[in-house]
Design a protein around this motif. Structure first.
Motif, mmCIF file in Angstrom:
data_model
loop_
_atom_site.group_PDB
_atom_site.id
_atom_site.type_symbol
_atom_site.label_atom_id
_atom_site.label_comp_id
_atom_site.label_asym_id
_atom_site.label_seq_id
_atom_site.Cartn_x
_atom_site.Cartn_y
_atom_site.Cartn_z
ATOM 1 N N ILE A 54 0.855 -1.187 0.000
ATOM 2 C CA ILE A 54 0.000 0.000 0.000
ATOM 3 C C ILE A 54 0.888 1.233 0.000
ATOM 4 C CG2 ILE A 54 -1.750 1.315 1.254
ATOM 5 C CD1 ILE A 54 -2.825 -1.258 2.386
ATOM 6 N N THR A 55 0.609 2.171 -0.907
ATOM 7 C CA THR A 55 1.386 3.404 -1.000
ATOM 8 C C THR A 55 0.473 4.543 -1.444
ATOM 9 O OG1 THR A 55 3.483 4.321 -1.811
ATOM 10 C CG2 THR A 55 2.136 3.124 -3.407
ATOM 11 N N ALA A 102 3.509 -1.326 4.016
ATOM 12 C CA ALA A 102 3.266 0.089 3.727
ATOM 13 C C ALA A 102 4.545 0.699 3.158
ATOM 14 C CB ALA A 102 2.846 0.830 4.987
ATOM 15 N N ILE A 104 5.851 4.123 2.500
ATOM 16 C CA ILE A 104 5.456 5.465 2.922
ATOM 17 C C ILE A 104 6.355 6.494 2.248
ATOM 18 C CG2 ILE A 104 5.140 6.973 4.921
ATOM 19 C CD1 ILE A 104 4.816 4.233 6.502
ATOM 20 N N SER A 116 -0.920 3.030 8.044
ATOM 21 C CA SER A 116 0.382 2.363 8.038
ATOM 22 C C SER A 116 0.490 1.358 9.180
ATOM 23 C CB SER A 116 1.514 3.401 8.122
ATOM 24 O OG SER A 116 1.681 3.908 9.429
ATOM 25 N N CYS A 119 -0.866 -2.085 8.568
ATOM 26 C CA CYS A 119 -0.046 -2.950 7.724
ATOM 27 C C CYS A 119 0.914 -3.756 8.596
ATOM 28 C CB CYS A 119 0.738 -2.102 6.717
ATOM 29 S SG CYS A 119 -0.310 -1.134 5.595
ATOM 30 N N ARG A 122 6.438 -1.400 7.850
ATOM 31 C CA ARG A 122 6.493 -0.140 7.125
ATOM 32 C C ARG A 122 7.915 0.170 6.667
ATOM 33 N NH1 ARG A 122 2.951 -0.956 10.599
ATOM 34 N NH2 ARG A 122 4.606 -1.419 12.086
#
Length: 260
Positions: A54-55, A102, A104, A116, A119, A122
């Protein structure tokens, strides 16, 4: 569902979910969270996806928080419902069978920091900033921040971040354990994809059962946790991947896992 606020793709067993509202610094409005929910539910039942990343889109922000303009006029009942909706979606992310990383790439504030923390771990770019600024807006964190941030960094750091409403940089986030690694922004996705592919090469069922054991264990005493671990450990011996993995080790070859 046709997505207007997120992007989603799959390549080599790696799913990529990108929050795509760069003009709003990828802030989370109701439509975006609804699209995330739809996407995550599809990922959960897709055995071809071994890892989810995920970003946020652009080079400034992961997720800069929830959409304040949309929240500003809510009454107490609406505020509670919005909080529960966001919490439920983030819990779905946390409970995905697949590992979630994540990536970031900028601001991870409010709902972004909370996302975040939902998840598994990170990675951050050097320009990333973290914070829970809600008290400066007259509210508390509402998407799980008081609970998940505390579990990630401990009570002291979580209370300091939440009470002050301040921001910390990526290096400080790394120091307190909020992120696993900090890299130059230009290298972030390459580094994240490298670790995602490393995870994806392992036995999928074993990875997923390991995740379940960790997530269940952190919320109970150690004796209960290791009892759960014994159960999933035993179940692994019912899988074709266990036979393949151990057979490959004995035969000194690389395993070819099927996820069965």
């Amino acid at each position: 569902m046709e997505y207007q606020n997120i992007l989603f793709s799959v390549e080599d067993g790696i799913g990529m979910l990108t929050i795509n509202r760069p003009k709003a610094l990828n802030a989370l409005n109701a439509a975006t969270v609804a699209e995330m929910k739809d996407c995550v539910e599809k990922v959960a039942v897709n055995s071809d996806i071994k890892v989810l990343v995920i970003t946020g889109s652009g080079d400034k922000s992961f997720v800069a928080g929830a959409d304040i303009k949309e929240m500003a006029t809510k009454n107490p009942a609406e505020g509670r419902a919005w909080g529960i909706f966001g919490q439920n979606v983030f819990t779905e992310i946390e409970k995905l069978p697949q590992p979630v990383i994540a990536a970031i790439n900028g601001f991870a504030l409010g709902g972004g920091c909370e996302l975040s923390c939902a998840c598994d771990f990170r990675y951050a770019s050097e320009n990333a900033k973290f914070g829970q600024p809600e008290v400066g807006l007259g509210i508390t964190p509402g998407f799980g921040g008081t609970q998940r941030l505390t579990r990630v960094v401990g009570r002291g750091y979580a209370k300091e971040l939440i009470y002050t409403g301040g921001m910390i940089d990526a290096q400080e986030a790394h120091r307190i354990g909020l992120v696993n690694k900090v890299v130059p922004q230009a290298e972030l996705m390459d580094v994240v994809m490298k670790v995602a592919k490393k995870i994806a090469k392992n036995a999928p069922v074993a990875v997923q059962m390991s995740k379940a054991a960790i997530n269940n264990g952190v919320n109970c005493d150690v004796v209960t946790g290791i009892s759960y671990e014994a159960e999933v450990f035993g179940l692994c011996f019912a899988t074709a991947d266990q036979k393949e993995g151990m057979g490959a080790f004995v035969e000194k070859r690389k395993p070819a896992f099927t996820g069965k």
